[in-house]
Design a protein around this motif. Structure first.
Motif, short mmCIF file in Angstrom:
data_model
loop_
_atom_site.label_atom_id
_atom_site.label_comp_id
_atom_site.label_asym_id
_atom_site.label_seq_id
_atom_site.Cartn_x
_atom_site.Cartn_y
_atom_site.Cartn_z
N PRO A 120 40.05 -13.80 23.32
CA PRO A 120 41.30 -13.10 23.68
C PRO A 120 42.36 -13.24 22.61
O PRO A 120 42.41 -14.22 21.86
CB PRO A 120 41.74 -13.82 24.97
N GLY A 121 43.22 -12.22 22.54
CA GLY A 121 44.47 -12.35 21.81
C GLY A 121 45.50 -12.95 22.74
O GLY A 121 45.17 -13.49 23.80
N PRO A 122 46.79 -12.90 22.36
CA PRO A 122 47.84 -13.46 23.21
C PRO A 122 47.79 -12.85 24.62
O PRO A 122 47.86 -11.62 24.77
CB PRO A 122 49.13 -13.07 22.48
N THR A 123 47.64 -13.71 25.60
CA THR A 123 47.46 -13.27 26.98
C THR A 123 48.46 -14.00 27.87
O THR A 123 48.66 -15.21 27.72
CB THR A 123 46.02 -13.56 27.45
N ALA A 124 49.05 -13.29 28.78
CA ALA A 124 50.13 -13.84 29.61
C ALA A 124 49.58 -14.78 30.68
O ALA A 124 49.46 -14.44 31.85
CB ALA A 124 50.92 -12.70 30.25
N THR A 125 49.25 -15.98 30.23
CA THR A 125 48.84 -17.04 31.14
C THR A 125 49.82 -18.20 31.01
O THR A 125 50.56 -18.29 30.03
CB THR A 125 47.43 -17.55 30.80
N ASP A 126 49.80 -19.11 31.98
CA ASP A 126 50.67 -20.27 31.91
C ASP A 126 50.39 -21.08 30.65
O ASP A 126 51.31 -21.59 30.00
CB ASP A 126 50.48 -21.15 33.15
N MET A 127 49.11 -21.22 30.28
CA MET A 127 48.75 -22.01 29.11
C MET A 127 49.35 -21.41 27.85
O MET A 127 49.88 -22.13 26.99
CB MET A 127 47.23 -22.12 28.97
N PHE A 128 49.29 -20.08 27.71
CA PHE A 128 49.84 -19.45 26.51
C PHE A 128 51.36 -19.49 26.50
O PHE A 128 51.98 -19.76 25.46
CB PHE A 128 49.37 -17.99 26.42
N GLU A 174 53.50 -21.50 27.95
CA GLU A 174 54.15 -22.81 28.02
C GLU A 174 54.79 -23.19 26.67
O GLU A 174 54.13 -23.19 25.63
CB GLU A 174 53.15 -23.89 28.42
N GLY A 175 56.08 -23.49 26.71
CA GLY A 175 56.78 -23.97 25.53
C GLY A 175 57.23 -22.91 24.55
O GLY A 175 57.83 -23.23 23.52
N LYS A 176 56.96 -21.63 24.84
CA LYS A 176 57.33 -20.56 23.92
C LYS A 176 58.67 -19.94 24.34
O LYS A 176 58.92 -19.69 25.51
CB LYS A 176 56.25 -19.48 23.87
N SER A 177 59.50 -19.67 23.36
CA SER A 177 60.79 -19.02 23.61
C SER A 177 60.58 -17.53 23.87
O SER A 177 59.53 -16.97 23.51
CB SER A 177 61.71 -19.20 22.40
N PRO A 178 61.56 -16.85 24.46
CA PRO A 178 61.44 -15.39 24.62
C PRO A 178 61.19 -14.68 23.30
O PRO A 178 60.46 -13.70 23.24
CB PRO A 178 62.79 -15.00 25.23
N GLU A 179 61.80 -15.18 22.22
CA GLU A 179 61.60 -14.56 20.90
C GLU A 179 60.15 -14.73 20.43
O GLU A 179 59.58 -13.79 19.84
CB GLU A 179 62.56 -15.18 19.88
N GLN A 180 59.59 -15.88 20.68
CA GLN A 180 58.20 -16.10 20.29
C GLN A 180 57.25 -15.21 21.10
O GLN A 180 56.30 -14.64 20.56
CB GLN A 180 57.83 -17.57 20.47
N VAL A 181 57.52 -15.08 22.39
CA VAL A 181 56.69 -14.23 23.24
C VAL A 181 56.78 -12.79 22.76
O VAL A 181 55.76 -12.07 22.68
CB VAL A 181 57.12 -14.34 24.72
N GLU A 182 57.99 -12.34 22.41
CA GLU A 182 58.16 -10.97 21.91
C GLU A 182 57.40 -10.78 20.60
O GLU A 182 56.79 -9.72 20.38
CB GLU A 182 59.64 -10.67 21.71
N PHE A 183 57.41 -11.78 19.73
CA PHE A 183 56.67 -11.69 18.47
C PHE A 183 55.19 -11.46 18.73
O PHE A 183 54.56 -10.57 18.12
CB PHE A 183 56.87 -12.97 17.66
N PHE A 184 54.62 -12.24 19.63
CA PHE A 184 53.19 -12.10 19.90
C PHE A 184 52.89 -10.78 20.61
O PHE A 184 51.86 -10.14 20.34
CB PHE A 184 52.70 -13.28 20.74
#
Length: 247
Positions: free
Chosen positions: A185-193, A195-205
């Protein structure tokens, strides 16, 4: 003996949450009976049992540490006792710890390698011994193997080992009509992925893929269902990059 077309049995590890849960529910919708391996959260596992039964299938939850050979053997025993055998094994249990290599805590690295590498080996060993002819095994790699992402050295190394085991096992099972593949998988919206990521980091992925979103557990479950179903049976010894076009 091979399963009949209307009674396939799937064993899923990491089945109480995230991708593992989505896989279990998708395979239940496809008519599989389920052995649900989980780590600690019995309540979440029971929720998955209820969801599977709501889809008209059957499920048995079994607590099992995937790094413990006796516990994994007991998980397979439970599947065979409840349903008569195992046709599909999806090993979704995993651990992700992130840190630059120079700063990585080696005790945490060892824990991650035990789960991701030893756990895959232990589950694959039982699968190699017990999956019925015509069946399928799916392990979980990651698309980070093909990217240069600081902080992912340990995790990427553990998933590269998963791919190596997968490719070799596919050839070791020659003559039994069993496929062995990996989903990456690529970046997938799970709790494990998340966890600890900022909104900016999530947007990047999310923007890294040309489809401009994170994957969902259901996206990955659909890919797994293809690989373990009749339409995907000619695919063997491969790693499928389920990542929306991420390079």
């Amino acid at each position: 003996m091979p399963a009949t077309d209307d009674h396939r049995v799937a064993l899923v590890t990491g089945a109480s949450r995230g991708i593992g849960r989505a896989v279990a529910e998708r395979l239940a919708a496809d008519g599989c009976s389920l052995a649900l391996g989980y780590g600690q959260d019995a309540g979440a596992a029971e929720e998955v049992v209820a969801a599977v039964e709501g889809l008209g299938s059957r499920a048995v939850p079994v607590q099992a540490d995937v790094t413990d050979p006796a516990a994994v053997a007991a998980l397979f025993d439970a599947a065979e006792e409840a349903f008569g055998g195992v046709d599909v094994v999806v090993h979704a249990a995993a651990r992700m710890s992130l840190s630059p290599l120079a700063e990585f805590d080696l005790e945490e690295l060892e824990r991650m390698l035990r789960t991701n590498v030893l756990g895959t080996f232990v589950v694959s060993q039982q699968a190699a011994r017990r999956v019925r002819c015509g069946g399928a095994v799916v392990n979980f790699s990651s698309s980070v193997i093909g990217r240069v992402l600081p902080g992912y050295t340990g995790y990427a190394a553990s998933k590269a080992a998963v791919e190596a085991m997968t490719f070799v096992l596919a050839h070791e099972l020659r003559g039994r009509d069993i496929t062995v593949n990996a989903i990456a998988p690529g970046p997938t919206a799970t709790d494990m992925f998340l966890e600890g990521k900022s909104p900016e980091q999530v947007e990047f992925f999310a923007n890294a893929s040309p489809l401009e979103r994170l994957g969902t557990p259901e996206d990955i479950a659909n890919a797994v269902a293809f690989l373990v179903g009749p339409s995907g049976h000619w695919i063997n010894g491969q790693a499928l990059r389920a990542n929306g076009g991420l390079n």
